[in-house]
Design a protein around this motif. Structure first.
Motif, PDB file in Angstrom:
ATOM      1  N   ALA A 139       0.864  -1.182   0.000  1.00  0.00           N
ATOM      2  CA  ALA A 139       0.000   0.000   0.000  1.00  0.00           C
ATOM      3  C   ALA A 139       0.899   1.229   0.000  1.00  0.00           C
ATOM      4  O   ALA A 139       1.929   1.242   0.658  1.00  0.00           O
ATOM      5  N   SER A 140       0.520   2.250  -0.746  1.00  0.00           N
ATOM      6  CA  SER A 140       1.341   3.464  -0.821  1.00  0.00           C
ATOM      7  C   SER A 140       0.434   4.678  -0.852  1.00  0.00           C
ATOM      8  O   SER A 140      -0.724   4.598  -1.248  1.00  0.00           O
ATOM      9  N   ASP A 141       1.010   5.810  -0.437  1.00  0.00           N
ATOM     10  CA  ASP A 141       0.274   7.066  -0.508  1.00  0.00           C
ATOM     11  C   ASP A 141       0.720   7.848  -1.724  1.00  0.00           C
ATOM     12  O   ASP A 141       1.873   7.781  -2.129  1.00  0.00           O
ATOM     13  N   ILE A 142      -0.203   8.583  -2.282  1.00  0.00           N
ATOM     14  CA  ILE A 142       0.105   9.499  -3.371  1.00  0.00           C
ATOM     15  C   ILE A 142      -0.166  10.906  -2.850  1.00  0.00           C
ATOM     16  O   ILE A 142      -1.155  11.140  -2.150  1.00  0.00           O
ATOM     17  N   PHE A 143       0.749  11.807  -3.180  1.00  0.00           N
ATOM     18  CA  PHE A 143       0.674  13.169  -2.645  1.00  0.00           C
ATOM     19  C   PHE A 143       0.252  14.133  -3.746  1.00  0.00           C
ATOM     20  O   PHE A 143       0.573  13.925  -4.921  1.00  0.00           O
ATOM     21  N   SER A 144      -0.439  15.186  -3.356  1.00  0.00           N
ATOM     22  CA  SER A 144      -0.908  16.140  -4.351  1.00  0.00           C
ATOM     23  C   SER A 144       0.230  17.091  -4.747  1.00  0.00           C
ATOM     24  O   SER A 144       0.878  17.673  -3.878  1.00  0.00           O
ATOM     25  N   PRO A 145       0.474  17.265  -6.037  1.00  0.00           N
ATOM     26  CA  PRO A 145       1.565  18.151  -6.465  1.00  0.00           C
ATOM     27  C   PRO A 145       1.297  19.612  -6.119  1.00  0.00           C
ATOM     28  O   PRO A 145       2.235  20.396  -5.997  1.00  0.00           O
ATOM     29  N   MET A 146       0.011  20.005  -5.974  1.00  0.00           N
ATOM     30  CA  MET A 146      -0.305  21.396  -5.644  1.00  0.00           C
ATOM     31  C   MET A 146      -1.539  21.440  -4.754  1.00  0.00           C
ATOM     32  O   MET A 146      -2.288  20.479  -4.660  1.00  0.00           O
ATOM     33  N   SER A 147      -1.742  22.592  -4.122  1.00  0.00           N
ATOM     34  CA  SER A 147      -2.914  22.771  -3.268  1.00  0.00           C
ATOM     35  C   SER A 147      -4.143  23.113  -4.113  1.00  0.00           C
ATOM     36  O   SER A 147      -4.017  23.715  -5.186  1.00  0.00           O
ATOM     37  N   GLY A 148      -5.305  22.752  -3.605  1.00  0.00           N
ATOM     38  CA  GLY A 148      -6.523  23.105  -4.318  1.00  0.00           C
ATOM     39  C   GLY A 148      -7.719  22.318  -3.847  1.00  0.00           C
ATOM     40  O   GLY A 148      -7.667  21.626  -2.823  1.00  0.00           O
ATOM     41  N   GLU A 149      -8.801  22.456  -4.615  1.00  0.00           N
ATOM     42  CA  GLU A 149     -10.039  21.751  -4.287  1.00  0.00           C
ATOM     43  C   GLU A 149     -10.322  20.735  -5.386  1.00  0.00           C
ATOM     44  O   GLU A 149     -10.216  21.051  -6.581  1.00  0.00           O
ATOM     45  N   ILE A 150     -10.701  19.553  -4.982  1.00  0.00           N
ATOM     46  CA  ILE A 150     -10.955  18.511  -5.979  1.00  0.00           C
ATOM     47  C   ILE A 150     -12.282  18.784  -6.695  1.00  0.00           C
ATOM     48  O   ILE A 150     -13.310  19.011  -6.059  1.00  0.00           O
ATOM     49  N   ILE A 151     -12.207  18.757  -8.009  1.00  0.00           N
ATOM     50  CA  ILE A 151     -13.403  19.013  -8.810  1.00  0.00           C
ATOM     51  C   ILE A 151     -14.042  17.686  -9.226  1.00  0.00           C
ATOM     52  O   ILE A 151     -15.240  17.496  -9.127  1.00  0.00           O
ATOM     53  N   VAL A 152     -13.206  16.774  -9.691  1.00  0.00           N
ATOM     54  CA  VAL A 152     -13.729  15.509 -10.190  1.00  0.00           C
ATOM     55  C   VAL A 152     -12.635  14.443 -10.057  1.00  0.00           C
ATOM     56  O   VAL A 152     -11.445  14.766 -10.088  1.00  0.00           O
TER      57      VAL A 152
END
Lengths: 128, 369
Positions: free
Chosen positions: A65-78
Motif C-alpha cells: 500500500a502506498s500514498d500518493i501526494f498532491s503536487p499542488m494545493s486546491g479543491e478537488i473538482i472531479v
C-alpha cells in the motif's frame, strides 16, 4: 520509461497538468512500474481540499500500500471513477486513462516547487 | 541493487536476470519476485502453466527405519504407514509445541526418506534433525546439490508429459524417479498454488538446462514469488514466518490434520496441554468487502471497536476481485460470518471472517488437464 513532456513532476513521482487554473493529477510511468500491478485505489471526494505535497489518495498494488501526494494545493473538482473498476488503468496508461483527479488550483506560485519533464528525467537518473 | 554478500543465489540466478526479473531478498536468498507482472503470472498459473525457481528450499536425505532412526519422533505426521513413493506434509516442533518448520517427507524406499524444508530455515532444521536422530540413522543435507523447479497450472501435465514419460501416473502427493534430460530425478505431484502441478528436484549444476528447455516450450512462462504468494493465500496455505513460527502452535495454525496424536513426537505433550486448556487464538480467513487488501501486521477489530487479532498475510485476490488475508483471531470471535474491521491508525476497512479456502476452482485434484 516514458516521461510525458508537457507535465510538471514531484520527487514522489506524481505529475500535474495545469490548464487555466485547473489541473489534472496522476502518477508517472516510473511510479506505476515501481508499484507493480495496482489493485485498489481510494479516491478522494469532489469538494475535498488538498495541500501541496499532502496525502491525496492511497493506492494498493500486489506488493504494498502506498500514498500518493498532491503536487499542488486546491479543491478537488472531479475524480476518475473508472479507476474504481479498473485501477490497472494507472499501469496501462499513467499519463492519460490513468489520471486520478482534477483540482482547482489555489496557489499557482506553487508550480516553482515542481520539476519540468527534463528536470524529472535528471532526477530519475540521479536516484538510480 | 542487493548486496552480493548478503544473499545466496540459486543456480538459475543468471536466467532470471536475462529474463529481466525484479529480484528481492527472501529468506537469505536473492529471488525473482516478478518477471512480466504479478497479475499476469498469477492468471497464467491459474489458467495455463508457469514454472517457478524454488531452488532455495532445503533438502535432506535420511536413511534408516522411521521408528528406529528417531525420524518418526521428530515430525508431527505419521510416517510408518506412508506408502513408498508417496509423501506427507507436516511440521517439526520444539518442546513448547512451537513450529520449527513445516516440511514434506517423501518415502523414496522403505528406509530412505527425502525431506523438503524452507530455504530460510534449512540450517536450523538440519541441526534439529541431527540432534534428535539416533546414531544408526544416516543424515545428509543435499540442499546445495539439489535445484528445484515447480511446474504448476492446469496445463502442467500436458507440458511435462512432453519431457517425461509416464509422469501422468502420479496421483496427488505421490512421487517417483523419472528420466529427464538424461538425469534420473525425483518428481512429486505437490505444489503451493492450488493447481495441478509437479515439483522437480534436479541436480543443482544442471538445472539451468531444464529451465531453458521448459521456457522454450510455447505454453510455459516463468512466475515469481509475488504470484506464488497470491496463489497460496487464495488457497489459505500457511507460510513459515507468517502463519507458522516457533511461538505459534500448529493447532492455532489449523494444521490438526497433519498431526498424528497416535504416536509420540517432540512437542506432543505441549500440544495435548493446549488442547486440554483450550486455545486462545486461532487462524482465520479474512475476506475484505472491497478491493482493499488486509496487510501483514494490521490489526483485526470487532465492529464495536475491540481488538481481536492480527493479520499475518494479505493480498488483493485477482480470482475473487476482493482483498483477502489470513490472521489470528481470539477463539471466541473466530466464527465464519463475523463482521470485523482490519487496518491501522490510518484507517480501517470492513471484512468478514471466512474459510481460509478462498479460491475453490483450482485444478489441484484434476486427473486430466
Amino acid at each position: 520509461m516514458e516521461i510525458a513532456e508537457h507535465l510538471l513532476y514531484t520527487k514522489e513521482h506524481e505529475w500535474i497538468n495545469i490548464e487555466d487554473g485547473e489541473a489534472t493529477i496522476g502518477i508517472s510511468d516510473y511510479a506505476q512500474e515501481a508499484l507493480g500491478d495496482i489493485t485498489f485505489i481510494e479516491l478522494p471526494n469532489a469538494g475535498d481540499e488538498v495541500e501541496q505535497f499532502g496525502e491525496f489518495v492511497s493506492v494498493e498494488s500486489v506488493k504494498a500500500a502506498s500514498d500518493i501526494f498532491s503536487p499542488m494545493s486546491g479543491e478537488i473538482i472531479v475524480v476518475n471513477e473508472d479507476l474504481n473498476e479498473d485501477p490497472g488503468l494507472i499501469n496501462k496508461s499513467p499519463y492519460e486513462k490513468g489520471w486520478i483527479a482534477r483540482i482547482r488550483i489555489s496557489d499557482s506560485e506553487e508550480q516553482s516547487n515542481l520539476m519540468t519533464a527534463e528536470e524529472y528525467g535528471k532526477f530519475l537518473e540521479s536516484v538510480g | 541493487m542487493l548486496s552480493q554478500e548478503k544473499y545466496q543465489k540459486t543456480p538459475l540466478y543468471d536466467e532470471h536476470i536475462t529474463l529481466k526479473a525484479r529480484m528481492v531478498g527472501f529468506g537469505g536468498w536473492e529471488m525473482p519476485v516478478q518477471y512480466e507482472g504479478i497479475l499476469k503470472e498469477h492468471a497464467r498459473t491459474r489458467h495455463g502453466v508457469s514454472i517457478f525457481d524454488i531452488s532455495h528450499m532445503g533438502e535432506f536425505i535420511i536413511e534408516g527405519d522411521c521408528v528406529e532412526s528417531g525420524l518418526e519422533r521428530i515430525v508431527t505426521m505419521s510416517l510408518r504407514d506412508l506408502p513408498v513413493r508417496s509423501c506427507r506434509y507436516g511440521c517439526i516442533l520444539n518442546e513448547r509445541g512451537g513450529v520449527i518448520d513445516d516440511l514434506i517427507v517423501f518415502r523414496m524406499e522403505e528406509r530412505k526418506w527425502f525431506i523438503v524444508v524452507n530455504g530460510a530455515t534449512t540450517k536450523k532444521d538440519a541441526k534439529h534433525f541431527q540432534k534428535h536422530l539416533k546414531k544408526e540413522a544416516v543424515f545428509r543435507d543435499v540442499s546445495l546439490q539439489t535445484g528445484k523447479i515447480d511446474i504448476q497450472g492446469p496445463l502442467s501435465l500436458n507440458v511435462l508429459s512432453s519431457f517425461v514419460a509416464d509422469v501422468e501416473k502420479l496421483n496427488y502427493y505421490t512421487c517417483d524417479y523419472f528420466d529427464l534430460l538424461g538425469e534420473r530425478v525425483l518428481i512429486g505431484r505437490t505444489g503451493y498454488t492450488g493447481e495441478l502441478g509437479y515439483e522437480i528436484y534436479f541436480p543443482w549444476d544442471k538445472i539451468k538446462d531444464l529451465w531453458r528447455q521448459l521456457i522454450e516450450h510455447d505454453s510455459v512462462e516463468p512466475a515469481g514469488l509475488g504470484a506464488r504468494d497470491i496463489l497460496r493465500i487464495e488457497m489459505g496455505y500457511s507460510l513459515y514466518g507468517h502463519e507458522l513460527g516457533e511461538d505459534i502452535s500448529p493447532l492455532e495454525s489449523g494444521l490438526n490434520r497433519f498431526i498424528s496424536f497416535e504416536k509420540d513426537f517432540i512437542g506432543k505433550s505441549a500440544l495435548l496441554k493446549q488442547k486440554e486448556e483450550g486455545l486462545k487464538k486461532k487462524i482465520a480467513g479474512i475476506s475484505s468487502k472491497s478491493r482493499r487488501a488486509p496487510r501483514c501486521g494490521q490489526k483485526i477489530y470487532l465492529e464495536s471497536g475491540g481488538e481481536i487479532g492480527v493479520i499475518t498475510s494479505g493480498t488483493f485476490s485477482p480470482s475473487l476481485k476482493t482483498g483477502i488475508g489470513l490472521g489470528f483471531v481470539a477463539v471466541q470471535h473466530a466464527h465464519q460470518g463475523t463482521v470485523v474491521l482490519f487496518g491501522d491508525s490510518k484507517g480501517k476497512s470492513t471484512a468478514t471472517i471466512s474459510s481460509r479456502a478462498f479460491y475453490k476452482s483450482g485444478s489441484l485434484h484434476s486427473e486430466k488437464s
